[in-house]
Design a protein around this motif. Structure first.
Motif, mmCIF file in Angstrom:
data_model
loop_
_atom_site.group_PDB
_atom_site.id
_atom_site.type_symbol
_atom_site.label_atom_id
_atom_site.label_comp_id
_atom_site.label_asym_id
_atom_site.label_seq_id
_atom_site.Cartn_x
_atom_site.Cartn_y
_atom_site.Cartn_z
ATOM 1 N N PHE A 169 0.809 -1.226 0.000
ATOM 2 C CA PHE A 169 0.000 0.000 0.000
ATOM 3 C C PHE A 169 0.842 1.276 0.000
ATOM 4 O O PHE A 169 0.649 2.176 0.817
ATOM 5 C CB PHE A 169 -0.963 0.005 1.190
ATOM 6 N N VAL A 170 1.783 1.336 -0.915
ATOM 7 C CA VAL A 170 2.617 2.527 -1.091
ATOM 8 C C VAL A 170 2.346 3.098 -2.480
ATOM 9 O O VAL A 170 2.148 2.347 -3.439
ATOM 10 C CB VAL A 170 4.112 2.202 -0.929
ATOM 11 N N ALA A 171 2.326 4.417 -2.593
ATOM 12 C CA ALA A 171 2.134 5.067 -3.880
ATOM 13 C C ALA A 171 3.471 5.135 -4.626
ATOM 14 O O ALA A 171 4.380 5.831 -4.185
ATOM 15 C CB ALA A 171 1.564 6.473 -3.685
ATOM 16 N N PHE A 172 3.568 4.401 -5.729
ATOM 17 C CA PHE A 172 4.755 4.423 -6.585
ATOM 18 C C PHE A 172 6.031 4.151 -5.782
ATOM 19 O O PHE A 172 6.903 4.998 -5.640
ATOM 20 C CB PHE A 172 4.860 5.773 -7.299
ATOM 21 N N SER A 173 6.161 2.931 -5.258
ATOM 22 C CA SER A 173 7.397 2.522 -4.582
ATOM 23 C C SER A 173 8.547 2.581 -5.573
ATOM 24 O O SER A 173 8.476 1.982 -6.642
ATOM 25 C CB SER A 173 7.275 1.098 -4.036
ATOM 26 N N ASN A 174 9.625 3.265 -5.208
ATOM 27 C CA ASN A 174 10.732 3.428 -6.149
ATOM 28 C C ASN A 174 12.023 2.949 -5.497
ATOM 29 O O ASN A 174 12.206 1.773 -5.264
ATOM 30 C CB ASN A 174 10.813 4.891 -6.605
ATOM 31 N N GLY A 175 12.949 3.857 -5.176
ATOM 32 C CA GLY A 175 14.216 3.447 -4.593
ATOM 33 C C GLY A 175 14.061 2.862 -3.200
ATOM 34 O O GLY A 175 13.120 3.168 -2.469
ATOM 35 N N ILE A 176 15.012 1.995 -2.837
ATOM 36 C CA ILE A 176 15.018 1.381 -1.511
ATOM 37 C C ILE A 176 16.455 1.240 -1.042
ATOM 38 O O ILE A 176 17.369 0.993 -1.839
ATOM 39 C CB ILE A 176 14.310 0.005 -1.530
ATOM 40 N N ALA A 222 14.546 2.511 4.043
ATOM 41 C CA ALA A 222 13.886 3.677 3.460
ATOM 42 C C ALA A 222 13.374 3.316 2.077
ATOM 43 O O ALA A 222 14.072 2.664 1.295
ATOM 44 C CB ALA A 222 14.857 4.848 3.365
ATOM 45 N N ILE A 223 12.148 3.746 1.772
ATOM 46 C CA ILE A 223 11.532 3.502 0.472
ATOM 47 C C ILE A 223 10.992 4.819 -0.062
ATOM 48 O O ILE A 223 10.239 5.518 0.621
ATOM 49 C CB ILE A 223 10.391 2.468 0.566
ATOM 50 N N ALA A 224 11.360 5.160 -1.280
ATOM 51 C CA ALA A 224 10.864 6.381 -1.915
ATOM 52 C C ALA A 224 9.458 6.150 -2.450
ATOM 53 O O ALA A 224 9.181 5.136 -3.086
ATOM 54 C CB ALA A 224 11.789 6.799 -3.050
ATOM 55 N N SER A 225 8.574 7.108 -2.179
ATOM 56 C CA SER A 225 7.225 7.115 -2.742
ATOM 57 C C SER A 225 7.159 8.283 -3.720
ATOM 58 O O SER A 225 6.964 9.431 -3.330
ATOM 59 C CB SER A 225 6.175 7.265 -1.634
ATOM 60 N N THR A 226 7.337 7.989 -4.995
ATOM 61 C CA THR A 226 7.566 9.017 -6.001
ATOM 62 C C THR A 226 6.376 9.941 -6.195
ATOM 63 O O THR A 226 6.513 11.162 -6.220
ATOM 64 C CB THR A 226 7.943 8.363 -7.342
ATOM 65 N N SER A 227 5.194 9.385 -6.352
ATOM 66 C CA SER A 227 4.054 10.205 -6.759
ATOM 67 C C SER A 227 3.521 11.108 -5.652
ATOM 68 O O SER A 227 2.762 12.036 -5.928
ATOM 69 C CB SER A 227 2.925 9.321 -7.296
ATOM 70 N N ILE A 228 3.914 10.889 -4.397
ATOM 71 C CA ILE A 228 3.515 11.818 -3.335
ATOM 72 C C ILE A 228 4.723 12.523 -2.721
ATOM 73 O O ILE A 228 4.619 13.149 -1.672
ATOM 74 C CB ILE A 228 2.677 11.119 -2.238
ATOM 75 N N ALA A 229 5.886 12.423 -3.396
ATOM 76 C CA ALA A 229 7.097 13.158 -3.007
ATOM 77 C C ALA A 229 7.464 12.952 -1.535
ATOM 78 O O ALA A 229 7.692 13.901 -0.781
ATOM 79 C CB ALA A 229 6.927 14.652 -3.298
ATOM 80 N N GLN A 230 7.548 11.697 -1.143
ATOM 81 C CA GLN A 230 7.909 11.367 0.229
ATOM 82 C C GLN A 230 8.910 10.209 0.251
ATOM 83 O O GLN A 230 9.049 9.469 -0.730
ATOM 84 C CB GLN A 230 6.675 10.962 1.048
ATOM 85 N N VAL A 231 9.572 10.084 1.394
ATOM 86 C CA VAL A 231 10.334 8.884 1.712
ATOM 87 C C VAL A 231 9.726 8.288 2.968
ATOM 88 O O VAL A 231 9.503 9.001 3.960
ATOM 89 C CB VAL A 231 11.832 9.187 1.945
ATOM 90 N N HIS A 232 9.429 7.002 2.924
ATOM 91 C CA HIS A 232 8.890 6.292 4.082
ATOM 92 C C HIS A 232 10.012 5.530 4.775
ATOM 93 O O HIS A 232 10.842 4.894 4.118
ATOM 94 C CB HIS A 232 7.807 5.299 3.653
ATOM 95 N N PHE A 233 10.008 5.586 6.107
ATOM 96 C CA PHE A 233 10.993 4.854 6.900
ATOM 97 C C PHE A 233 10.314 3.698 7.632
ATOM 98 O O PHE A 233 9.194 3.833 8.137
ATOM 99 C CB PHE A 233 11.671 5.787 7.910
ATOM 100 N N TYR A 234 11.038 2.569 7.684
ATOM 101 C CA TYR A 234 10.533 1.361 8.322
ATOM 102 C C TYR A 234 11.601 0.807 9.260
ATOM 103 O O TYR A 234 12.796 0.847 8.941
ATOM 104 C CB TYR A 234 10.205 0.281 7.281
ATOM 105 N N SER A 235 11.168 0.280 10.397
ATOM 106 C CA SER A 235 12.091 -0.489 11.224
ATOM 107 C C SER A 235 12.141 -1.913 10.680
ATOM 108 O O SER A 235 11.127 -2.440 10.201
ATOM 109 C CB SER A 235 11.655 -0.489 12.689
ATOM 110 N N ARG A 236 13.320 -2.514 10.730
ATOM 111 C CA ARG A 236 13.525 -3.831 10.124
ATOM 112 C C ARG A 236 13.879 -4.872 11.162
ATOM 113 O O ARG A 236 14.750 -4.656 12.012
ATOM 114 C CB ARG A 236 14.643 -3.749 9.082
ATOM 115 N N ASN A 237 13.206 -5.999 11.090
ATOM 116 C CA ASN A 237 13.555 -7.162 11.891
ATOM 117 C C ASN A 237 14.645 -7.922 11.134
ATOM 118 O O ASN A 237 14.387 -8.480 10.057
ATOM 119 C CB ASN A 237 12.325 -8.044 12.115
ATOM 120 N N ILE A 238 15.857 -7.915 11.651
ATOM 121 C CA ILE A 238 16.983 -8.508 10.936
ATOM 122 C C ILE A 238 16.807 -10.014 10.747
ATOM 123 O O ILE A 238 17.252 -10.586 9.751
ATOM 124 C CB ILE A 238 18.304 -8.211 11.684
#
Length: 424
Positions: free
Chosen positions: A259-266, A276-292
């Motif tokens: 459910f991300v708008a235009f997932s791009n770079g990661i 970090a995942i770029a959401s191109t069409s809404i000009a944002q970067v989303h941050f996520y915590s990762r379970n290694i």
């Protein structure tokens, strides 16, 4: 008709509110950017193209390739090279923006050494002769003690988008093809972030793609992009480590960021604990915590940017370098050969320490400050590294900051120069 109007009105209002910065900053107005700005000096004298070959043009992704002196326990880096994906035929074959005219001319892979100053094309060895090649996102495992390592490349091939696995060596300008990876949910792979030699995250930028038949492929992808529909996703993929004739090389495919708008770079942070995942069409970067252990992702926050974010790269200090497109209509015109250049902007996102509160005005050294266009993020601060109205460098889509050499690299999606490097 009345029902449609009543239903559509709140949806349009929601879209306008959610995308208000993108609509105003990146569509309705064209930012007044300088010919060139470089945060560590004079872009005119300190930033220069790497271009040495006609095929080294229209470059998309940049990825660091670390060469370690000995085994995996020794963290002494002897050299950090830069791997580059380019496609001189992008204006004839682009599965994201179009058109889909001629898939036959192959794209290319390159390696740049800051030690020698040389840009070298990698020869595709054992690559199937009838297989088309249009590289986008790429990332390689580190090389230890001069040994070869895996390189993964997203390939927007003629029939469908796949991921190619290669073996590369620091001693030879060769990318030896190992296997082609395909999956029903490789709908529109874009960027890759490795979690091991045989596992990675991969973004899928759209659910509706230009590969769809008839006018559907011309309309629905644009609707998905313009309205910022949160349909795209990121998955984690685990491979069978046995390269030899595996009937099913993909052992596991798990959607981890839906459910991300235009997932791009990661990109994965140096600690491995954040993605970090770029959401191109809404000009944002989303941050996520990762379970290694499980590679599961949990959303934590987002940062607004003054441009449509394309690719992202963490540097070893934990700063996220984001490059993107400040004026989307100009980028569309450039892809359609209706203009010559489009603007570029590269920003570094740094986490705030402790209880530090964000300043209402920030990024004040830049010719055009990001604070004039978007609000301050709650947990980060922004600094412009490079910006241009296109006259110095066009369509910057990936920024890579290397603390070892001090260099800033910027690739251009439709830049004739391919890549520029800025020396401090």
């Amino acid at each position: 008709m009345r029902f449609l109007l009543v239903t559509a009105a709140p949806l349009l209002a929601l879209w306008a509110w959610r995308s208000k910065y993108t609509i105003y900053n990146n569509i309705l107005i064209k930012p007044d950017l300088p010919d060139a700005y470089y945060h560590q000096g004079n872009a005119s004298t300190q930033c220069s193209p790497l271009k040495l070959d006609p095929e080294f043009t229209y470059c998309e992704d940049l990825s660091p390739w670390d060469l370690y002196t000995s085994d995996a326990e020794d963290k002494s880096i002897s050299e950090r090279r830069v791997l580059i994906s380019c496609d001189a035929g992008r204006k004839e074959w682009n599965t994201v923006m179009g058109p889909l005219k001629n898939p036959n001319p192959r794209g290319s892979l390159w390696s740049y050494s800051p030690v020698s100053g040389k840009t070298t094309r990698l020869v595709l060895q054992d690559f199937p002769e009838d297989h088309t090649f249009h590289p986008l996102g790429l990332e390689a495992c580190p090389s230890y003690a001069g040994n070869s390592s895996y390189l993964y490349v997203v390939n927007h091939a003629k029939e469908k988008t796949v991921i190619e696995q290669f073996l590369i060596s620091p001693s030879f300008a060769v990318a030896k093809h190992i296997r082609t990876l395909s999956h029903p949910l490789f709908i529109s792979p874009n960027a890759i972030a490795l979690t091991g030699p045989n596992s990675f995250y991969v973004t899928n930028d759209h659910v509706f793609t230009r590969r769809l038949p008839y006018y559907i492929g011309s309309v629905l992808p644009i609707v998905e992009t313009v309205f910022g529909l949160p349909l795209s996703f990121t998955a984690h993929v685990t491979l069978d480590a046995n390269e030899a004739e595996s009937d099913n090389p993909i052992l596991e495919h798990t959607i981890v960021a839906p459910f991300v708008a235009f997932s791009n770079g990661i990109s994965i942070s140096p600690s491995g604990l954040e993605v970090a995942i770029a959401s191109t069409s809404i000009a944002q970067v989303h941050f996520y915590s990762r379970n290694i252990t499980s590679n599961a992702l949990t959303y934590t926050s987002s940062v607004h940017l003054p441009f449509s974010a394309d690719n992202v790269n963490y540097d070893e200090n934990g700063n996220l370098v984001v490059s993107g497109h400040p004026h989307f209509p100009t980028l569309i015109k450039l892809a359609a050969n209706k203009t010559d250049v489009a603007p570029s902007w590269v920003i570094s996102i740094s986490p705030l320490e402790g209880e530090t509160k964000p300043e209402p005005e920030y990024d004040l050294k830049a010719t055009l400050s990001a604070s004039a266009m978007v609000p301050p993020p709650a947990r980060h601060t922004l600094e412009t590294l490079f910006q241009s109205n296109g006259s110095k460098f066009s369509t910057g889509c990936t920024g890579l900051n290397d603390p070892i050499s001090g260099n800033l690299y910027v690739s251009g999606l439709y830049a004739e120069e391919g890549v520029i490097v800025c020396h401090p």
